[in-house]
Write a protein that holds these residues in place. Sequence first.
Motif, PDB file in Angstrom:
ATOM      1  N   UNK A   1       0.828  -1.216   0.000  1.00 17.31           N
ATOM      2  CA  UNK A   1       0.000   0.000   0.000  1.00 17.31           C
ATOM      3  C   UNK A   1       0.856   1.257   0.000  1.00 17.31           C
ATOM      4  N   UNK A   2       1.787   1.333  -0.941  1.00 22.79           N
ATOM      5  CA  UNK A   2       2.666   2.494  -1.036  1.00 22.79           C
ATOM      6  C   UNK A   2       1.948   3.616  -1.796  1.00 22.79           C
ATOM      7  N   UNK A   3       1.319   4.472  -1.048  1.00 27.38           N
ATOM      8  CA  UNK A   3       0.559   5.565  -1.646  1.00 27.38           C
ATOM      9  C   UNK A   3       1.498   6.478  -2.438  1.00 27.38           C
ATOM     10  N   UNK A   4       1.043   7.039  -3.571  1.00 30.07           N
ATOM     11  CA  UNK A   4       1.903   7.907  -4.379  1.00 30.07           C
ATOM     12  C   UNK A   4       2.525   9.054  -3.599  1.00 30.07           C
ATOM     13  N   UNK A   5       1.799   9.658  -2.652  1.00 34.55           N
ATOM     14  CA  UNK A   5       2.346  10.760  -1.861  1.00 34.55           C
ATOM     15  C   UNK A   5       3.496  10.254  -0.999  1.00 34.55           C
TER      16      UNK A   5
ATOM     17  N   UNK B   1       1.613  16.990 -13.378  1.00 37.58           N
ATOM     18  CA  UNK B   1       1.790  15.595 -12.967  1.00 37.58           C
ATOM     19  C   UNK B   1       0.424  14.939 -12.780  1.00 37.58           C
ATOM     20  N   UNK B   2       0.418  13.635 -12.606  1.00 38.76           N
ATOM     21  CA  UNK B   2      -0.826  12.892 -12.439  1.00 38.76           C
ATOM     22  C   UNK B   2      -1.332  12.875 -10.999  1.00 38.76           C
ATOM     23  N   UNK B   3      -0.606  13.516 -10.093  1.00 39.93           N
ATOM     24  CA  UNK B   3      -1.064  13.549  -8.707  1.00 39.93           C
ATOM     25  C   UNK B   3      -2.311  14.418  -8.583  1.00 39.93           C
ATOM     26  N   UNK B   4      -3.237  13.990  -7.735  1.00 41.71           N
ATOM     27  CA  UNK B   4      -4.410  14.802  -7.443  1.00 41.71           C
ATOM     28  C   UNK B   4      -3.984  16.091  -6.735  1.00 41.71           C
ATOM     29  N   UNK B   5      -4.847  17.083  -6.746  1.00 45.04           N
ATOM     30  CA  UNK B   5      -4.493  18.383  -6.186  1.00 45.04           C
ATOM     31  C   UNK B   5      -4.124  18.295  -4.711  1.00 45.04           C
ATOM     32  N   UNK B   6      -4.889  17.553  -3.929  1.00 42.97           N
ATOM     33  CA  UNK B   6      -4.578  17.424  -2.506  1.00 42.97           C
ATOM     34  C   UNK B   6      -3.260  16.697  -2.305  1.00 42.97           C
ATOM     35  N   UNK B   7      -3.004  15.661  -3.113  1.00 43.26           N
ATOM     36  CA  UNK B   7      -1.747  14.929  -3.011  1.00 43.26           C
ATOM     37  C   UNK B   7      -0.569  15.826  -3.373  1.00 43.26           C
TER      38      UNK B   7
ATOM     39  N   UNK C   1      -0.422  19.011  -3.065  1.00 40.30           N
ATOM     40  CA  UNK C   1      -0.222  19.979  -1.989  1.00 40.30           C
ATOM     41  C   UNK C   1       0.575  19.374  -0.836  1.00 40.30           C
ATOM     42  N   UNK C   2       0.257  18.136  -0.472  1.00 42.99           N
ATOM     43  CA  UNK C   2       0.964  17.495   0.641  1.00 42.99           C
ATOM     44  C   UNK C   2       2.427  17.278   0.292  1.00 42.99           C
ATOM     45  N   UNK C   3       2.717  16.782  -0.912  1.00 46.32           N
ATOM     46  CA  UNK C   3       4.106  16.581  -1.326  1.00 46.32           C
ATOM     47  C   UNK C   3       4.854  17.908  -1.334  1.00 46.32           C
ATOM     48  N   UNK C   4       4.194  18.963  -1.786  1.00 47.02           N
ATOM     49  CA  UNK C   4       4.843  20.272  -1.873  1.00 47.02           C
ATOM     50  C   UNK C   4       5.181  20.844  -0.507  1.00 47.02           C
ATOM     51  N   UNK C   5       4.313  20.637   0.465  1.00 46.06           N
ATOM     52  CA  UNK C   5       4.479  21.276   1.770  1.00 46.06           C
ATOM     53  C   UNK C   5       5.413  20.502   2.683  1.00 46.06           C
ATOM     54  N   UNK C   6       5.346  19.162   2.658  1.00 41.36           N
ATOM     55  CA  UNK C   6       5.996  18.381   3.711  1.00 41.36           C
ATOM     56  C   UNK C   6       7.436  17.997   3.380  1.00 41.36           C
ATOM     57  N   UNK C   7       8.257  19.028   3.233  1.00 39.66           N
ATOM     58  CA  UNK C   7       9.694  18.833   3.114  1.00 39.66           C
ATOM     59  C   UNK C   7      10.345  19.170   4.441  1.00 39.66           C
ATOM     60  N   UNK C   8      10.425  18.211   5.335  1.00 41.13           N
ATOM     61  CA  UNK C   8      10.930  18.438   6.690  1.00 41.13           C
ATOM     62  C   UNK C   8      12.434  18.683   6.646  1.00 41.13           C
ATOM     63  N   UNK C   9      12.914  19.658   7.398  1.00 42.03           N
ATOM     64  CA  UNK C   9      14.341  19.937   7.525  1.00 42.03           C
ATOM     65  C   UNK C   9      14.829  19.398   8.857  1.00 42.03           C
ATOM     66  N   UNK C  10      16.072  18.847   8.879  1.00 42.39           N
ATOM     67  CA  UNK C  10      16.510  18.257  10.133  1.00 42.39           C
ATOM     68  C   UNK C  10      17.966  17.873  10.182  1.00 42.39           C
ATOM     69  N   UNK C  11      18.235  16.597  10.466  1.00 46.59           N
ATOM     70  CA  UNK C  11      19.576  16.110  10.772  1.00 46.59           C
ATOM     71  C   UNK C  11      20.541  16.313   9.607  1.00 46.59           C
ATOM     72  N   UNK C  12      20.063  16.136   8.372  1.00 48.58           N
ATOM     73  CA  UNK C  12      20.937  16.330   7.228  1.00 48.58           C
ATOM     74  C   UNK C  12      21.504  17.734   7.166  1.00 48.58           C
ATOM     75  N   UNK C  13      20.706  18.731   7.548  1.00 49.71           N
ATOM     76  CA  UNK C  13      21.180  20.116   7.552  1.00 49.71           C
ATOM     77  C   UNK C  13      22.303  20.307   8.562  1.00 49.71           C
TER      78      UNK C  13
END
Length: 416
Positions: free
Chosen positions: A153-157, A340-346, A348-360
């Motif tokens: 169940x690997x969702x596209x998002x 892209x073929x992603x739905x609008x809500x999908x 939006x989630x991909x666009x927003x959820x770029x978490x910054x953390x340990x790599x930085x």
Amino acid sequence: MTFNPYHVALAVIGIIVILSRWLPRLVSRREPASAPLMILFGASASLMVPGLPVVPDPRVSPLPWELISELTVIVALFGTGMRIDSLRPLRRWAPTVRMLAVAMPITIFAVAGLSVWIVGLTLAGAILLGAVLAPTDPVLAAEVQVGPPQEGAEHPVRFALTTEAGLNDGLAFPFVYLGLIVAAQGLAVDAWGLEWFLRDVIYRIGVGSAMGWAGGRMLGYILFAVPRYSTLAETGSGVIALAGVLLCYGSTELIEGYGFIAVVIMGLTLRRIEEHHVFHRRLHDFSESIEHALTALLLIGLGAVLPTLLVDLTWRLVLIALVLLLVIRPLSGWIALLGSDLHLRDRAVVSVYGVRGVGSIYYLCYAGSHVEFINESQLWSLVGLVILLSTILHGFSVGWAMDQITPEEGKSRSWR
């Protein structure tokens, strides 16, 4: 009666980890957003608990921070590769490619431009800052990634965010080197431009990819094939696989390839060997436990030094942090995913959820150990603030966001 500072630190770390994982469950049944709490509790402990040993300032002593964050990212990237159950159809990679080829460069150059214009950073420092803050962190982005191996169940998002987080750490490295080159040699692009492109982009990415594939095949052979009557996958623990990951990373770095790319490719390759074997799940769980332990130490340590790092914070740096998280990342992701073929809500989630953390943390320590930047204190203030805000904003909203994505039965046409 005096207390040993080391024992005080152990007790405080234990309390912080337990509270960070337990308190959110009192108000929600979701997996707890523990990362921001570890940072905040670490900062509170450093200010309120007497007798704690002083955590090394990464601006003065970057090496311990670099080594621990490097090891954490290595383990996380390998685990990210191991999570992907299926690589096909190839069109499912389209959002990932768009995020890596379009969104990440836009983010790097937008952050660099704002840093020069608003804060007055040097161009070298601005390029470095863009590279440091551009990647989605594979460590703190686990809540938006696909599940463990063989879960399905690997969702596209989740697939897009998982693969982006796995690959963009290594792909940000050419821009880190670009910042270092500009700091050392200036803007004479005709003197170093071709060499940078051939060595730091083409050669190092190619070597990292090849070494990761070879390492995954070799480790799969050792684990699953020889000796056939007593394979390590049946009798061994995950330690042997972790040793293989370290071997792959270290050998790739020795020949100047990108080790971060190598270990995620290694995880992807190993996962394709004996795909349904239970060892893949055991190995993932083992590496995830190590990742969580190292991440907890890093986040608590970051919280402990955060009050010191934020002394150099200005309203201009706060503005850049907010613009990065609320405007640059969402807008660059949205632009990348247009058509892209992603739905609008999908999308939006991909666009927003770029978490910054340990790599930085790792990238900034790495750069600081090679070149002394004029604006280093400001860079650390901004990176510390971005990590704190990112873990708060994303950590406490990710559950709701995942509820908004399109159900599997309505997923994108590219997956059919």
